[in-house]
Design a protein around this motif. Sequence first.
Motif, PDB file in Angstrom:
ATOM      1  N   PRO A   1      96.460  31.247 -28.924  1.00 37.67           N
ATOM      2  CA  PRO A   1      95.838  31.062 -30.232  1.00 37.67           C
ATOM      3  C   PRO A   1      96.594  31.682 -31.395  1.00 37.67           C
ATOM      4  CG  PRO A   1      94.622  32.675 -28.925  1.00 37.67           C
ATOM      5  CD  PRO A   1      95.613  32.050 -28.014  1.00 37.67           C
ATOM      6  N   ASP A   2      97.498  32.630 -31.136  1.00 38.24           N
ATOM      7  CA  ASP A   2      98.213  33.292 -32.221  1.00 38.24           C
ATOM      8  C   ASP A   2      99.562  32.653 -32.550  1.00 38.24           C
ATOM      9  OD1 ASP A   2      99.295  34.023 -29.815  1.00 38.24           O
ATOM     10  OD2 ASP A   2      99.636  36.129 -30.337  1.00 38.24           O
ATOM     11  N   HIS A   3      99.894  31.568 -31.870  1.00 41.71           N
ATOM     12  CA  HIS A   3     101.170  30.900 -32.120  1.00 41.71           C
ATOM     13  C   HIS A   3     101.021  29.944 -33.306  1.00 41.71           C
ATOM     14  CE1 HIS A   3     104.755  28.418 -31.500  1.00 41.71           C
ATOM     15  NE2 HIS A   3     105.169  29.278 -30.586  1.00 41.71           N
ATOM     16  N   PRO A   4     101.969  29.922 -34.245  1.00 40.02           N
ATOM     17  CA  PRO A   4     101.870  28.971 -35.357  1.00 40.02           C
ATOM     18  C   PRO A   4     101.878  27.528 -34.855  1.00 40.02           C
ATOM     19  CG  PRO A   4     104.039  30.024 -35.323  1.00 40.02           C
ATOM     20  CD  PRO A   4     103.191  30.762 -34.336  1.00 40.02           C
ATOM     21  N   THR A   5     101.160  26.662 -35.572  1.00 39.30           N
ATOM     22  CA  THR A   5     101.025  25.268 -35.133  1.00 39.30           C
ATOM     23  C   THR A   5     101.501  24.268 -36.182  1.00 39.30           C
ATOM     24  OG1 THR A   5      98.738  25.149 -35.936  1.00 39.30           O
ATOM     25  CG2 THR A   5      99.064  25.849 -33.642  1.00 39.30           C
ATOM     26  N   SER A   6     101.961  24.743 -37.315  1.00 41.32           N
ATOM     27  CA  SER A   6     102.481  23.843 -38.344  1.00 41.32           C
ATOM     28  C   SER A   6     104.004  23.837 -38.300  1.00 41.32           C
ATOM     29  CB  SER A   6     102.023  24.287 -39.737  1.00 41.32           C
ATOM     30  OG  SER A   6     102.655  25.504 -40.119  1.00 41.32           O
ATOM     31  N   TYR A   7     104.602  22.777 -38.825  1.00 39.51           N
ATOM     32  CA  TYR A   7     106.063  22.703 -38.865  1.00 39.51           C
ATOM     33  C   TYR A   7     106.648  23.881 -39.634  1.00 39.51           C
ATOM     34  CZ  TYR A   7     110.780  21.130 -39.942  1.00 39.51           C
ATOM     35  OH  TYR A   7     112.148  21.071 -40.077  1.00 39.51           O
ATOM     36  N   VAL A   8     106.079  24.143 -40.803  1.00 36.08           N
ATOM     37  CA  VAL A   8     106.595  25.227 -41.641  1.00 36.08           C
ATOM     38  C   VAL A   8     106.414  26.577 -40.952  1.00 36.08           C
ATOM     39  CG1 VAL A   8     106.260  26.479 -43.807  1.00 36.08           C
ATOM     40  CG2 VAL A   8     106.278  23.974 -43.805  1.00 36.08           C
ATOM     41  N   GLY A   9     105.250  26.799 -40.352  1.00 32.12           N
ATOM     42  CA  GLY A   9     104.996  28.074 -39.689  1.00 32.12           C
ATOM     43  C   GLY A   9     105.932  28.330 -38.528  1.00 32.12           C
ATOM     44  N   ILE A  10     106.193  27.310 -37.726  1.00 30.04           N
ATOM     45  CA  ILE A  10     107.088  27.467 -36.577  1.00 30.04           C
ATOM     46  C   ILE A  10     108.528  27.652 -37.043  1.00 30.04           C
ATOM     47  CG2 ILE A  10     107.990  26.350 -34.497  1.00 30.04           C
ATOM     48  CD1 ILE A  10     105.212  24.906 -34.350  1.00 30.04           C
ATOM     49  N   LYS A  11     108.923  26.886 -38.039  1.00 37.31           N
ATOM     50  CA  LYS A  11     110.278  27.040 -38.583  1.00 37.31           C
ATOM     51  C   LYS A  11     110.479  28.463 -39.112  1.00 37.31           C
ATOM     52  CE  LYS A  11     111.378  25.445 -42.690  1.00 37.31           C
ATOM     53  NZ  LYS A  11     111.783  24.562 -43.823  1.00 37.31           N
ATOM     54  N   GLU A  12     109.508  28.977 -39.837  1.00 36.30           N
ATOM     55  CA  GLU A  12     109.624  30.328 -40.378  1.00 36.30           C
ATOM     56  C   GLU A  12     109.695  31.370 -39.265  1.00 36.30           C
ATOM     57  OE1 GLU A  12     106.368  30.713 -43.084  1.00 36.30           O
ATOM     58  OE2 GLU A  12     107.424  29.669 -44.707  1.00 36.30           O
ATOM     59  N   MET A  13     109.001  31.127 -38.153  1.00 38.16           N
ATOM     60  CA  MET A  13     109.065  32.040 -37.015  1.00 38.16           C
ATOM     61  C   MET A  13     110.489  32.101 -36.454  1.00 38.16           C
ATOM     62  SD  MET A  13     106.897  31.858 -33.428  1.00 38.16           S
ATOM     63  CE  MET A  13     107.834  30.422 -32.835  1.00 38.16           C
ATOM     64  N   ILE A  14     111.131  30.956 -36.348  1.00 35.52           N
ATOM     65  CA  ILE A  14     112.498  30.901 -35.836  1.00 35.52           C
ATOM     66  C   ILE A  14     113.459  31.589 -36.800  1.00 35.52           C
ATOM     67  CG2 ILE A  14     114.404  29.349 -35.242  1.00 35.52           C
ATOM     68  CD1 ILE A  14     112.241  27.323 -34.329  1.00 35.52           C
ATOM     69  N   LEU A  15     113.321  31.278 -38.082  1.00 38.25           N
ATOM     70  CA  LEU A  15     114.194  31.890 -39.085  1.00 38.25           C
ATOM     71  C   LEU A  15     114.015  33.406 -39.123  1.00 38.25           C
ATOM     72  CD1 LEU A  15     113.762  29.293 -41.984  1.00 38.25           C
ATOM     73  CD2 LEU A  15     115.764  29.578 -40.505  1.00 38.25           C
TER      74      LEU A  15
END
Length: 245
Positions: free
Chosen positions: A55-69
């Motif tokens: 449940p704490d993992h981002p699920t939007s494109y922007v959120g996941i991209k920001e996690m990687i960056l």
Amino acid sequence: MNPIIILWCHPRSVSSAMARIMLERGDLKVFHEPFIYLYYVGDGKKKLAYFDVHPDHPTSYVGIKEMILKGALDQPVFAKDMSYYVSDYIDKDPGFVKRVTNTFLIRHPAKSIPSYYKLDHAVLNEEIGLEAQWRHFEFAREVTGKTPLVIDADDLQRDAEATMRAYCAALDLEFLPHALSWSAEIPQQWKHVAGWHGDLAKTEGIGTKEGGNVDVNNSRTLRAYFEHHLPFYQKLRAFTLPIPT
């Protein structure tokens, strides 16, 4: 600015074994299919079997991209992901495509389709993934002005050491031989999709098992999937990295 290498794959392309090699290096922060949360949770395209959602993992494109960056702020990053997860977004984000080093792993659909069908009889044509990979490859080549690296799972399974040596050399990474073997247990951070990696959990290195025993010619649906995706595999295969024999 630390490098970000992404291995864009399609399902059942021996990609998790390759990601395991990169994890075993010990000098990279490794993300295992972070965009799976976009396709199956954020966008809710389909309910995926063997997927324990955190449940704490981002699920939007922007959120996941920001996690990687953000992951690359402290150390180099390697991510393994699927092109079809981001196919609705990636061609609108040339900045991210330019920021990362895009590499691709392919496998002949006569092998990958039966392997996927074995685990999910409701597999969608889009999930076969090779069409999305080709379109992703073309876009990356267009916006970066460089031809992305492509490797074939057949080469990886035939000679993992030679393939990984060539891959690392092309990326200006030191080749670390110890990374080619590991303890059989699936890493903790991959446990949310453990059902998809049963074969990997039983091995301690790259294997040659095909993973499926279904002939695509015995199913009208699978045959249609195969015929649709084979041309995209062949196009990508033309760009594969030469592997010394």
